[in-house]
Design an enzyme around this catalytic site. Structure first.
Site, PDB file in Angstrom:
ATOM      1  N   ASP A 141      36.560  53.222   4.013  1.00 36.11           N
ATOM      2  CA  ASP A 141      35.508  52.357   3.495  1.00 36.11           C
ATOM      3  C   ASP A 141      36.164  51.122   2.885  1.00 36.11           C
ATOM      4  OD1 ASP A 141      33.586  51.054   2.018  1.00 36.11           O
ATOM      5  OD2 ASP A 141      32.846  52.841   0.988  1.00 36.11           O
ATOM      6  N   LYS A 150      30.170  43.247   2.562  1.00 33.99           N
ATOM      7  CA  LYS A 150      30.358  42.336   1.436  1.00 33.99           C
ATOM      8  C   LYS A 150      30.879  40.961   1.852  1.00 33.99           C
ATOM      9  CE  LYS A 150      30.783  45.621  -2.409  1.00 33.99           C
ATOM     10  NZ  LYS A 150      29.514  45.314  -3.069  1.00 33.99           N
ATOM     11  N   TYR A 162      20.041  48.642 -11.442  1.00 37.29           N
ATOM     12  CA  TYR A 162      20.493  49.446 -12.579  1.00 37.29           C
ATOM     13  C   TYR A 162      19.979  48.880 -13.903  1.00 37.29           C
ATOM     14  CZ  TYR A 162      23.322  51.723  -9.084  1.00 37.29           C
ATOM     15  OH  TYR A 162      23.718  52.422  -7.967  1.00 37.29           O
ATOM     16  N   TYR A 195      33.353  55.752  -4.688  1.00 39.33           N
ATOM     17  CA  TYR A 195      31.992  55.212  -4.590  1.00 39.33           C
ATOM     18  C   TYR A 195      31.799  54.674  -3.180  1.00 39.33           C
ATOM     19  CZ  TYR A 195      27.952  52.179  -5.117  1.00 39.33           C
ATOM     20  OH  TYR A 195      26.734  51.575  -4.945  1.00 39.33           O
TER      21      TYR A 195
END
Length: 425
Positions: free
Chosen positions: A242, A271, A14, A141
């Protein structure tokens, strides 16, 4: 370190190639600290995007990596298996709810989500139904790959420019009742209506349990999750959770779905799985899902990443799970939550602050103005911390091994930034 080369040739996440933001060169990391080449010692408030839950350079994880690399660092998982994968999958099945009995290993969180969506589609194909839609929440997200982006908020997210190119799914209003607030049953109205109207075309519901991460760091009431599970059962729709950001203790429970005492049909984790050492993720499914998928026309699940079940990553992940099994994470996240509960309300009254919230090892300061990333990042480094905000959200997810003084330093640095107008747009 050749920072000129970095600026000219390396594309950071980003970040623009035309006007790249400054990058701070890391010399080493240990415990909760990141050490820059320029000499600064920074208390890490991000766990390297929520992954390094045990901190850096952990001797137990280092040992697991060293031992495995001397044996086999990688071998294809097609037609072969190995002890690191078996040991890890045993632990994942033991840690998660009883209904989840099958583990598909992947190599990133986004891929775990892709896998879960493909599982759901193939599940209904095997049952003779072509259900092509997913029901999810606004402000959510789920990753940066195409299917993951398609179930991420299409308007209020970093992926809005892809609207029109992605498959269009069904988005319900996200719950407004906060975790600590009195439950408002009307929060469920829009979700229930959309499921009622479209359930025959919906393959699965997918959402982030309790905490919506990169879509807004929103921490919502467990009752919403509980009732979503009941509605999925009522309408015979699969439920995908998720937990890539929330799994392995981050919310004060080992998995966030435990706050609502429910079980998913499919679970995505990543993660913190390897505590940030290696890229690895997993998608777990019930026997009903797995056996239905494999009983269909294809006769198997149609997915197979090259680095699936990487032995080195699995060995480190197993060691990370063993650290969690010591149950120190419970006291650690409780202490972090207590510090957030003590410190964050003290900055609630600042004119720039719209809201503060916390849960387990998560602390959030939402501001009225968007941050000036270049200025606020420089200020945080000057204050001796590493915090990476986005938009109007300054959030912390520190390593579990953080002590009270580390949390105090992180919050003090945020307070310092709030008092510097140049840190905001």
């Amino acid at each position: 370190m050749d920072l000129d080369f970095d600026r000219q040739h390396i594309w950071h996440p980003y970040t623009s190639t035309l006007n790249p933001l400054p990058c701070y060169p890391v010399a080493k990391a240990s415990g909760v600290n990141i050490y820059l080449e320029s000499g600064e010692e920074l208390v890490d408030g991000m766990s390297s995007w929520w992954s390094a839950i045990h901190g850096y350079n952990h001797p137990y994880l280092n040992q697991a990596a060293h031992q495995q690399i001397d044996t086999v660092s990688h071998v294809m998982f097609g037609g072969l298996t190995h002890a690191p994968a078996i040991n890890l999958c045993k632990k994942l099945i033991n840690m998660t709810c009883d209904s989840l009995q099958h583990v598909f290993l992947a190599d990133s969180g986004s891929v775990a989500v892709e896998v879960s969506l493909k599982m759901a589609l193939q599940y209904w194909h095997a049952k003779g139904e072509k259900r092509a839609k997913f029901l999810t929440l606004r402000d959510g997200y789920h990753g940066d790959t195409f299917a993951a982006m398609s179930v991420t908020d299409p308007d209020n997210s970093m992926h809005s420019l892809y609207k029109g190119f992605l498959p269009e799914h069904i988005f319900a209003n996200s719950p407004k009742t906060g975790f600590w607030q009195v439950w408002d049953p009307s929060d469920l109205d829009d979700f229930k209506q959309k499921l009622t109207d479209h359930h025959q075309e919906i393959a699965a519901v997918i959402l982030e349990p309790i905490v919506q991460g990169a879509g807004g760091m929103r921490i919502y009431h467990p009752e919403f999750l509980k009732e979503v599970r009941e509605l999925c059962d009522q309408f015979e729709v699969l439920l995908i959770l998720d937990e890539i950001a929330t799994g392995f203790g981050r919310t004060g429970k080992l998995f966030a779905y435990e706050h609502a005492d429910i079980e998913p049909d499919i679970l995505c984790v990543g993660k913190a799985l390897t505590s940030g050492y290696m890229t690895l993720s997993a998608t777990l499914a019930t026997s009903n899902v797995a056996n239905t998928v494999c009983g269909g026309e294809a006769g198997c699940f149609m997915h197979g990443p090259t680095f699936m079940g990487n032995p080195l990553a699995c060995a480190v992940a197993t060691a990370s799970m063993e650290l969690l099994e010591r149950n120190e994470w419970q006291a650690q996240t409780q202490m972090i939550e207590q510090q957030f509960a003590r410190l964050l309300p003290q900055i609630q009254e600042h004119s720039l602050v719209a809201d503060v919230r916390w849960l387990g090892g998560i602390g959030v300061v939402e501001t009225h103005k968007a941050v000036n990333m270049k200025q606020i990042q420089a200020n945080f480094v000057e204050q001796g911390v590493w915090i990476r905000p986005f938009g109007k959200l300054i959030y912390m997810m520190p390593p579990y091994i953080s002590q009270a003084q580390h949390i105090e330093k992180l919050v003090a640095a945020i307070e310092s930034a709030l008092n510097k107008p140049e840190c905001f747009q």
